[in-house]
Structure formats: C-alpha cells, structure tokens
Design a protein around this motif. Structure first.
Motif, mmCIF file in Angstrom:
data_model
loop_
_atom_site.group_PDB
_atom_site.id
_atom_site.type_symbol
_atom_site.label_atom_id
_atom_site.label_comp_id
_atom_site.label_asym_id
_atom_site.label_seq_id
_atom_site.Cartn_x
_atom_site.Cartn_y
_atom_site.Cartn_z
ATOM 1 N N ARG A 1 -11.458 6.228 0.515
ATOM 2 C CA ARG A 1 -12.452 6.934 -0.278
ATOM 3 C C ARG A 1 -12.455 6.326 -1.673
ATOM 4 N NH1 ARG A 1 -13.799 8.447 3.962
ATOM 5 N NH2 ARG A 1 -14.327 10.551 4.702
ATOM 6 N N PRO A 2 -13.525 6.518 -2.444
ATOM 7 C CA PRO A 2 -13.599 5.909 -3.775
ATOM 8 C C PRO A 2 -12.416 6.271 -4.670
ATOM 9 C CG PRO A 2 -15.735 6.768 -3.127
ATOM 10 C CD PRO A 2 -14.770 7.229 -2.089
ATOM 11 N N GLY A 3 -11.843 5.269 -5.293
ATOM 12 C CA GLY A 3 -10.793 5.486 -6.271
ATOM 13 C C GLY A 3 -9.399 5.711 -5.734
ATOM 14 N N VAL B 1 7.892 1.304 5.776
ATOM 15 C CA VAL B 1 7.856 1.161 7.230
ATOM 16 C C VAL B 1 7.384 2.475 7.863
ATOM 17 C CG1 VAL B 1 9.276 0.890 9.299
ATOM 18 C CG2 VAL B 1 9.564 -0.672 7.373
ATOM 19 N N ALA B 2 7.886 3.604 7.333
ATOM 20 C CA ALA B 2 7.449 4.911 7.844
ATOM 21 C C ALA B 2 5.953 5.109 7.614
ATOM 22 C CB ALA B 2 8.241 6.019 7.162
ATOM 23 N N ALA B 3 5.462 4.698 6.437
ATOM 24 C CA ALA B 3 4.028 4.816 6.145
ATOM 25 C C ALA B 3 3.205 3.970 7.103
ATOM 26 C CB ALA B 3 3.758 4.395 4.702
ATOM 27 N N THR B 4 3.734 2.812 7.481
ATOM 28 C CA THR B 4 3.030 1.942 8.416
ATOM 29 C C THR B 4 2.975 2.568 9.800
ATOM 30 O OG1 THR B 4 3.691 -0.045 7.213
ATOM 31 C CG2 THR B 4 3.041 -0.333 9.503
ATOM 32 N N VAL B 5 4.101 3.126 10.239
ATOM 33 C CA VAL B 5 4.167 3.760 11.568
ATOM 34 C C VAL B 5 3.203 4.936 11.642
ATOM 35 C CG1 VAL B 5 5.647 5.052 13.150
ATOM 36 C CG2 VAL B 5 6.525 3.007 12.004
ATOM 37 N N TYR B 6 3.121 5.695 10.562
ATOM 38 C CA TYR B 6 2.236 6.867 10.525
ATOM 39 C C TYR B 6 0.996 6.570 9.678
ATOM 40 C CZ TYR B 6 6.269 9.245 12.480
ATOM 41 O OH TYR B 6 7.316 9.613 13.292
ATOM 42 N N GLY B 7 0.469 5.367 9.832
ATOM 43 C CA GLY B 7 -0.655 4.927 9.017
ATOM 44 C C GLY B 7 -1.877 5.824 9.097
ATOM 45 N N GLU B 8 -2.185 6.318 10.282
ATOM 46 C CA GLU B 8 -3.359 7.182 10.431
ATOM 47 C C GLU B 8 -3.188 8.471 9.632
ATOM 48 O OE1 GLU B 8 -4.158 7.778 14.542
ATOM 49 O OE2 GLU B 8 -4.487 5.657 14.966
ATOM 50 N N LYS B 9 -1.967 8.998 9.611
ATOM 51 C CA LYS B 9 -1.694 10.208 8.843
ATOM 52 C C LYS B 9 -1.815 9.942 7.350
ATOM 53 C CE LYS B 9 -0.663 13.177 12.124
ATOM 54 N NZ LYS B 9 -1.466 14.408 12.322
ATOM 55 N N VAL B 10 -1.313 8.781 6.920
ATOM 56 C CA VAL B 10 -1.401 8.414 5.510
ATOM 57 C C VAL B 10 -2.866 8.329 5.069
ATOM 58 C CG1 VAL B 10 -0.954 6.581 3.837
ATOM 59 C CG2 VAL B 10 0.815 7.209 5.487
ATOM 60 N N SER B 11 -3.685 7.683 5.890
ATOM 61 C CA SER B 11 -5.106 7.566 5.561
ATOM 62 C C SER B 11 -5.789 8.929 5.584
ATOM 63 C CB SER B 11 -5.797 6.634 6.576
ATOM 64 O OG SER B 11 -5.305 5.315 6.466
ATOM 65 N N GLU B 12 -5.364 9.785 6.491
ATOM 66 C CA GLU B 12 -5.954 11.131 6.583
ATOM 67 C C GLU B 12 -5.650 11.936 5.328
ATOM 68 O OE1 GLU B 12 -5.359 15.124 9.312
ATOM 69 O OE2 GLU B 12 -5.075 13.159 10.245
ATOM 70 N N PHE C 1 0.143 -0.530 2.478
ATOM 71 C CA PHE C 1 0.027 0.874 2.082
ATOM 72 C C PHE C 1 -1.211 1.109 1.220
ATOM 73 C CE2 PHE C 1 0.723 4.152 -1.135
ATOM 74 C CZ PHE C 1 0.919 5.266 -0.327
ATOM 75 N N VAL C 2 -1.424 0.247 0.236
ATOM 76 C CA VAL C 2 -2.587 0.429 -0.644
ATOM 77 C C VAL C 2 -3.885 0.313 0.156
ATOM 78 C CG1 VAL C 2 -3.838 -0.518 -2.627
ATOM 79 C CG2 VAL C 2 -1.354 -0.285 -2.713
ATOM 80 N N ASN C 3 -3.893 -0.557 1.149
ATOM 81 C CA ASN C 3 -5.077 -0.652 2.004
ATOM 82 C C ASN C 3 -5.257 0.605 2.858
ATOM 83 O OD1 ASN C 3 -7.324 -2.328 3.012
ATOM 84 N ND2 ASN C 3 -6.204 -2.267 4.955
ATOM 85 N N LEU C 4 -4.149 1.204 3.284
ATOM 86 C CA LEU C 4 -4.224 2.432 4.083
ATOM 87 C C LEU C 4 -4.884 3.575 3.317
ATOM 88 C CD1 LEU C 4 -0.743 2.668 5.878
ATOM 89 C CD2 LEU C 4 -2.971 2.351 6.972
ATOM 90 N N VAL C 5 -4.632 3.654 2.009
ATOM 91 C CA VAL C 5 -5.197 4.761 1.226
ATOM 92 C C VAL C 5 -6.588 4.446 0.692
ATOM 93 C CG1 VAL C 5 -2.903 5.589 0.605
ATOM 94 C CG2 VAL C 5 -4.110 4.051 -0.963
ATOM 95 N N ALA D 1 -4.942 10.683 2.322
ATOM 96 C CA ALA D 1 -5.697 10.075 1.233
ATOM 97 C C ALA D 1 -7.169 10.486 1.286
ATOM 98 C CB ALA D 1 -5.577 8.554 1.299
ATOM 99 N N ARG D 2 -7.700 10.590 2.478
ATOM 100 C CA ARG D 2 -9.092 10.977 2.655
ATOM 101 C C ARG D 2 -9.339 12.413 2.200
ATOM 102 N NH1 ARG D 2 -9.166 9.671 7.569
ATOM 103 N NH2 ARG D 2 -9.853 7.508 7.324
ATOM 104 N N SER D 3 -8.345 13.265 2.383
ATOM 105 C CA SER D 3 -8.507 14.689 2.074
ATOM 106 C C SER D 3 -8.332 15.009 0.597
ATOM 107 C CB SER D 3 -7.520 15.519 2.888
ATOM 108 O OG SER D 3 -6.179 15.278 2.473
ATOM 109 N N LEU D 4 -7.709 14.116 -0.161
ATOM 110 C CA LEU D 4 -7.463 14.377 -1.584
ATOM 111 C C LEU D 4 -8.768 14.373 -2.349
ATOM 112 C CD1 LEU D 4 -4.332 12.128 -2.198
ATOM 113 C CD2 LEU D 4 -4.401 14.600 -1.933
#
Length: 252
Positions: A155-157, A235-246, A148-152, A248-251
């Motif tokens: 972007r910096p920080g 597990v849900a975060a892993t399944v929807y990993g692209e959404k999680v990264s998206e 999860f931490v790698n998924l987010v 995090a990217r938008s924050l």
C-alpha cells in the motif's frame, strides 16, 4: 569516526540524489511517459520513475560509505527491476509459488530475483565482516531485509515508512552503520510524499534497493548476537510472508 554532521550530509545527499533522479526521468522519460505509468491497487494511474531513482540514489549514497553496501543496493535494485519488467503479468506471489514453479522446471522472474538478491547479500556480507559465520549472517540480514521491505510494499507509503521507522535507531550509531542508516532514510524521505499521495510507485526496484540499504546498515552495526537475532526475525518474516503483507495492508 563518522560524526553527526556526516550522517546529516549522507541523509541530505541521498535525498537530493533521489529527487534529482525522479525529476530527470520525469523530464525525459525513456520510451515516453506512458511507458512509465501503471495502475495501483486502487485503480489510480501512478508514475514508476521513483523506483529507478530510489535504486540509483541509494546505491550512490551507500557506495560513498562502503563499496559492499553500494554493490548490494545496486544488485537488489537490478533484480527488482528485472521482476518489474519480466514478471509484470505474473500473478504468482511469494517464495513458495516461485520455488514450486522452479521444481516444475520453470524459472520465473521471482526465482531469478530470489537467488540474485541472496547471492548479492552473501557477497556484501563477506565484504562487511571478517569471520565466516558473521559473513553468512550478514548476508542473510541484507537479503532478508531487502525481501522484508518488498513484503510490506503493498500500500502507499508502507515500504518507505518502514525504512524510516526501522532505520531511525541506526542514526544513534557511529561509523558505517550510522551513515548507511542515514542514506536509507534519506532515500525513503525523498519518495514518501509522492508515494503516500499515490502519485508514484517504487515497485520491486525501489523496495528491494531500499531494503538492501537498510540491511547493510543493520549488518554493519551489529555483532554476532545482533546478527543472529535479526537473521532469525527476517527468516520468520519470509516464512510468514503472506501474514506480514496482510498486516502491512491493514495498517492505516
């Protein structure tokens, strides 16, 4: 019982170890400074010293509290480092891509990382818990948090900030969980200024190590119900990993 003073000491020690590692690598970079440079998402040149320093600082700090935590962090950091080096030119991202390649007979660095961190998480979970189901759930939590931490970390920080936010409640716990939370937060605090300032990048090495440190704190501090809830969320975060990264990217 581990006191507030012990948690404060764990935070400060982890922070100091991580900063010392960065300083030492910067002063005498193996292979020369240019080997430790990379362009970030914005095309800026950043240093890679923070990744190994995070992994070392987190592993040493965690091992002082529980050997299972030290092992999980060290293994996660090593698997992340392997992917940083071997998979640097691989554009494939996410478990689906790497598992798809595996079905076609190609063992990617991402697949090695996936199975390596999963195995390390299960071993650490078995060392932290007594009952079989709890051992399994703890392993899922540790490996899932590392991922999860790698998924987010897009972007910096983002990765260090997530560890600081998610680790804060753990500081209210006594015992192993509180001290491991302090370790994870101390390491994150050490790299956050350089990460936010786009002077450094923690890479998969640092992100997975940070996540494993946080994961061991969560696993140590929760019983069966808490482990089930965290495992399901991860597990849900892993399944929807692209959404999680998206997200995090938008924050910010």
């Amino acid at each position: 019982m581990i006191t507030r003073a012990a948690r404060t000491a764990a935070f400060g020690t982890a922070l100091a170890l991580t900063r010392a590692g960065i300083t030492a690598l910067r002063a005498k970079a193996p292979g020369g400074p240019t080997r430790w440079e990379r362009e970030n998402y914005a095309g800026r040149t950043v240093e890679l010293y923070a990744g190994p320093a995070v992994a070392a600082g987190a592993a040493l700090g965690a091992a002082r509290t529980h050997r299972a935590a030290g092992f999980a962090v060290l293994a996660a950091g090593a698997c992340g480092a392997y992917d940083d080096v071997v998979g640097a030119g691989d554009s494939r991202r996410g478990f689906r891509a790497h598992l798809g390649a595996l079905r076609d007979g190609e063992v990617t660095s991402g697949a090695v990382k996936l199975f390596g961190i999963s195995a390390a998480g299960l071993v650490a979970g078995a060392m932290l818990k007594e009952r079989a189901l709890d051992k399994l759930l703890a392993g899922v939590v540790i490996a899932g948090t590392a991922h999860f931490v790698n998924l987010v970390d897009v972007r910096p920080g983002r990765a260090a900030g997530a560890v600081l936010a998610l680790g804060a409640p753990g500081l209210l716990r006594d015992g192993t969980a509180g001290q491991l939370s302090a370790v994870a937060m101390g390491v994150a605090a050490a790299v956050l200024p350089d990460d936010l300032g786009e002077r450094a990048m923690i890479g998969d090495t640092g992100a997975h190590a940070l996540g494993a440190a946080l994961g061991t704190a969560i696993a140590a501090g929760n019983g069966r119900a808490g482990l089930v809830a965290h495992a399901a969320a991860l597990v849900a975060a892993t399944v929807y990993g692209e959404k999680v990264s998206e997200v995090a990217r938008s924050l910010g």
